[in-house]
Design a protein around this motif. Structure first.
Motif, mmCIF file in Angstrom:
data_model
loop_
_atom_site.group_PDB
_atom_site.id
_atom_site.type_symbol
_atom_site.label_atom_id
_atom_site.label_comp_id
_atom_site.label_asym_id
_atom_site.label_seq_id
_atom_site.Cartn_x
_atom_site.Cartn_y
_atom_site.Cartn_z
ATOM 1 N N LEU A 1 0.862 -1.203 -0.107
ATOM 2 C CA LEU A 1 0.115 0.102 0.113
ATOM 3 C C LEU A 1 0.929 1.175 0.010
ATOM 4 O O LEU A 1 0.626 2.260 -0.804
ATOM 5 C CB LEU A 1 -1.280 -0.030 1.271
ATOM 6 N N PRO A 2 1.811 1.414 0.947
ATOM 7 C CA PRO A 2 2.590 2.485 0.857
ATOM 8 C C PRO A 2 3.356 2.772 -0.521
ATOM 9 O O PRO A 2 3.675 3.748 -0.814
ATOM 10 C CB PRO A 2 3.822 2.553 2.039
ATOM 11 N N LEU A 3 3.957 1.611 -0.832
ATOM 12 C CA LEU A 3 4.492 1.614 -2.541
ATOM 13 C C LEU A 3 3.740 2.586 -3.479
ATOM 14 O O LEU A 3 4.185 3.133 -4.239
ATOM 15 C CB LEU A 3 4.988 0.226 -2.712
ATOM 16 N N GLY A 4 2.535 1.693 -3.547
ATOM 17 C CA GLY A 4 1.430 2.269 -4.494
ATOM 18 C C GLY A 4 0.987 3.678 -4.129
ATOM 19 O O GLY A 4 1.012 4.568 -5.201
ATOM 20 N N VAL B 1 8.414 10.908 4.945
ATOM 21 C CA VAL B 1 7.430 11.266 5.857
ATOM 22 C C VAL B 1 6.035 10.595 5.777
ATOM 23 O O VAL B 1 5.570 10.675 6.782
ATOM 24 C CB VAL B 1 7.151 12.928 5.313
ATOM 25 N N PHE B 2 5.756 10.018 4.588
ATOM 26 C CA PHE B 2 4.612 9.357 4.597
ATOM 27 C C PHE B 2 4.809 7.720 4.847
ATOM 28 O O PHE B 2 3.729 6.841 5.076
ATOM 29 C CB PHE B 2 3.852 9.336 3.145
ATOM 30 N N THR B 3 5.819 7.443 4.293
ATOM 31 C CA THR B 3 6.284 5.707 4.475
ATOM 32 C C THR B 3 6.437 5.277 5.903
ATOM 33 O O THR B 3 6.107 4.302 6.334
ATOM 34 C CB THR B 3 7.429 5.416 3.464
ATOM 35 N N LEU B 4 7.384 5.931 6.508
ATOM 36 C CA LEU B 4 7.604 5.440 8.051
ATOM 37 C C LEU B 4 6.832 5.137 8.919
ATOM 38 O O LEU B 4 6.647 4.233 9.551
ATOM 39 C CB LEU B 4 8.838 6.595 8.603
ATOM 40 N N PRO B 5 5.571 6.117 9.096
ATOM 41 C CA PRO B 5 4.500 5.698 10.028
ATOM 42 C C PRO B 5 3.754 4.440 9.420
ATOM 43 O O PRO B 5 3.252 3.741 10.158
ATOM 44 C CB PRO B 5 3.592 7.057 10.036
ATOM 45 N N ALA B 6 3.479 4.448 8.211
ATOM 46 C CA ALA B 6 3.094 3.298 7.551
ATOM 47 C C ALA B 6 3.960 1.910 8.072
ATOM 48 O O ALA B 6 3.122 0.970 8.403
ATOM 49 C CB ALA B 6 2.789 3.390 6.021
ATOM 50 N N ALA B 7 5.078 2.007 7.825
ATOM 51 C CA ALA B 7 5.869 0.717 8.179
ATOM 52 C C ALA B 7 5.986 0.309 9.660
ATOM 53 O O ALA B 7 5.648 -0.577 9.937
ATOM 54 C CB ALA B 7 7.447 1.095 7.632
ATOM 55 N N VAL C 1 10.097 1.695 -0.960
ATOM 56 C CA VAL C 1 9.689 2.953 -1.411
ATOM 57 C C VAL C 1 10.885 3.713 -1.867
ATOM 58 O O VAL C 1 10.974 4.385 -3.067
ATOM 59 C CB VAL C 1 8.891 3.506 -0.390
ATOM 60 N N LEU C 2 11.941 3.647 -1.215
ATOM 61 C CA LEU C 2 13.142 4.434 -1.599
ATOM 62 C C LEU C 2 13.735 3.766 -2.885
ATOM 63 O O LEU C 2 14.357 4.713 -3.693
ATOM 64 C CB LEU C 2 14.253 4.299 -0.407
#
Length: 531
Positions: free
Chosen positions: A276-279, A318-324, A367-368
């Motif tokens: 989900l964060p990737l998309g 900023v958006f990925t770390l909380p999701a992870a 994501v990176l």
């Protein structure tokens, strides 16, 4: 538009698609659980999903944009349209032939993909037919990927981000229809996989219309290997492999899991959450970065390119770390509260949660990789990212296979080993990509970037503390809030509020910057492709 605004447009539309996709997955889990029909479904979607993620979600489009954009800048729109038409005709012919070949050979391939059901011919027959029904989606995605590249080059991101919604709408429809028109599990499965191909036709048709409205006239003709096609393939095919390393790793894991009943279903359910964060973030930022970086490198503005990359990595984290962190700290909470119903049990949720936790710490790397690959594509260097991607895939195969069989023979769940290997290989890929960019001075992380990332990590830690406490009190919260579905919504909402407040408190993000996200850059007047 600004990088943040482009990303916001794409992420918002992708979020709508993912919400519908999650609704579809809940219906699938309730209908099939983690049994043979769900394994057959995930197998039928394995190759189409890989190509969708390679093509429709950006890797091929990222590689095609510099080629098409370069011809457009040098020789004009008409020459660019000819280049795109020639590439489209050739790629469509190749993929259509590949699709037909796979459909013919599938009865012999399936026993290897679903080896755990070799002694159950009924399951294999259904899996073969379902896969044959879904395979034409590949040809549709060939068209859609190139059309998306044309739109993205013109600054039109909305339509290409919106059309995947139709995959979820089309596949959700037969699952809902099965309640009104009861049918066997196998019949419902075939309805759903046929709907996959129908959705591909709809997506390609809408993108074709969007390109026509843009004034670009593309034509499908007899395929020819012209110089422009050779140039496109030389960059696009390695670029697609490079940008899709994680997707290839996912397929490798799916193939290995074919020897364990229910394992492929576990991977599918975990995959839907950790991707989900990737998309939402990685693909959106990656697509928005390519045109900006291409302009910077063509103009010789290396400082501008470095600033753009700084902003891209920061925005992604900023958006990925909380999701992870959420996926790592409360995986069972998330899965049991949302998916457990019907044939999907709490035991299934527990198994999926254990696997999801091992994918979670790889999410930032997934994501990176999407953010660090565009600088190579923008300079028309797709060879080295491909080499790094192949290295990561080889790593996954070797380490994943070893861990899968070692853990299985030790009495554990071998799927955990596949998840660990996938996350490790993602970080290996990021290390190779980032190390090359820094070594060649394409990217030199600034002191401002380092300081901001430290503040983002501090805000993430504050949110993590809240989620850990919520995970410990899952049962209590579910009783107090009357339902586990309400509990997970409340916990996610509180976590988001805490994280947002911490970002502002630690000055990782300022109010001025948030307002700037909603503003266009000076001189930008690109309308939406949906208008």
């Amino acid at each position: 538009m600004s990088l943040a605004r482009n990303t916001l447009v794409q992420s918002s539309l992708t979020l709508g698609s993912r919400v519908l996709g999650f609704a579809r997955d809940m219906a699938l889990a309730a209908r099939f659980g983690q049994g043979p029909m769900m394994d057959a479904f995930t197998t039928a979607l394995m190759l189409p999903n890989m190509f969708r993620r390679l093509f429709a979600e950006g890797a091929f489009a990222q590689a095609f944009v510099p080629v098409y954009g370069g011809v457009r800048a040098r020789d004009g729109d008409e020459a660019a349209a000819v280049t795109a038409s020639e590439a489209l005709s050739f790629m469509f012919a190749v993929v259509a032939g590949f699709t037909i070949l796979l459909q013919v050979l599938m009865p012999w391939i399936m026993p290897w993909l679903l080896s755990t059901y070799r002694d159950d011919p009924a399951v294999l027959r259904v899996a073969v037919t379902a896969t044959q029904l879904a395979m034409p989606y590949l040809a549709c995605m060939t068209i859609a990927s190139l059309l998306s590249g044309v739109l993205n080059t013109a600054g039109r991101f909305a339509l290409s981000a919106a059309v995947p919604i139709f995959l979820n709408l089309c596949t959700l429809a037969p699952l809902l229809a099965a309640y009104a028109f009861p049918a066997s599990q196998a019949t419902v499965l075939l309805w759903v996989t046929a709907a996959v191909t129908a959705s591909g036709v709809v997506q390609a048709a809408l993108l074709w219309r969007g390109v026509r409205r843009l004034g670009v006239r593309l034509n499908l003709s007899w395929p020819r290997l012209t110089p422009s096609v050779r140039r496109t393939l030389a960059l696009a095919v390695p670029g697609a492999l490079a940008g899709g390393a994680m997707q290839i790793n996912s397929v490798v894991s799916q193939v290995l899991a074919g020897s364990d009943e229910g394992a492929r279903s576990v991977l599918y359910n975990a995959d839907r959450l950790y991707q989900l964060p990737l998309g939402l973030i990685g693909v959106a930022i990656g697509l928005a970065l390519v045109p900006r970086l291409t302009r910077a490198f063509v103009a010789g503005d290396h400082d501008g390119g470095r600033r753009t990359l700084d902003d891209g990595v920061t925005l992604a984290m900023v958006f990925t770390l909380p999701a992870a962190v959420a996926l790592f700290t409360i995986p069972y909470f998330l899965i049991d509260a949302t998916v457990t119903r019907g044939a999907f049990t709490s035991a299934d949720a527990a198994r999926t949660a254990d696997v999801l936790r091992q994918f979670a710490w790889g999410v930032p790397a997934f994501v990176l990789a999407k953010v660090l690959t565009p600088p190579f594509f923008a300079r028309e260097d797709t060879r080295r990212p491909m080499i790094y991607a192949v290295t990561a895939v080889i790593f996954t195969v070797i380490v994943g296979t070893a861990l899968f069989f070692w853990i299985s023979r030790s009495g554990g769940d071998g799927v955990l080993g596949l998840a660990v290997a996938t996350s490790l290989s993602a970080w290996l890929n990021v290390g190779l990509l980032g190390g090359t960019l820094v070594r060649e001075h394409v990217w030199a992380p600034s002191a401002r970037f380092v300081g901001r990332m430290a503040r983002v990590l501090a805000a993430t830690a504050a949110m993590a503390a809240v989620l850990v406490a919520a995970g410990v009190g899952y049962d209590t919260l579910s009783r107090l809030l009357l339902a586990k579905e309400i509990a997970v919504l409340v916990v996610c909402g509180v976590g988001a509020v805490v994280y947002g407040a911490a970002l502002l408190l630690f000055r990782a993000v300022t109010v001025t910057e948030l307002k700037a996200v909603l503003r266009r850059e000076p001189g930008s007047s690109v309308p939406s492709a949906l208008d």
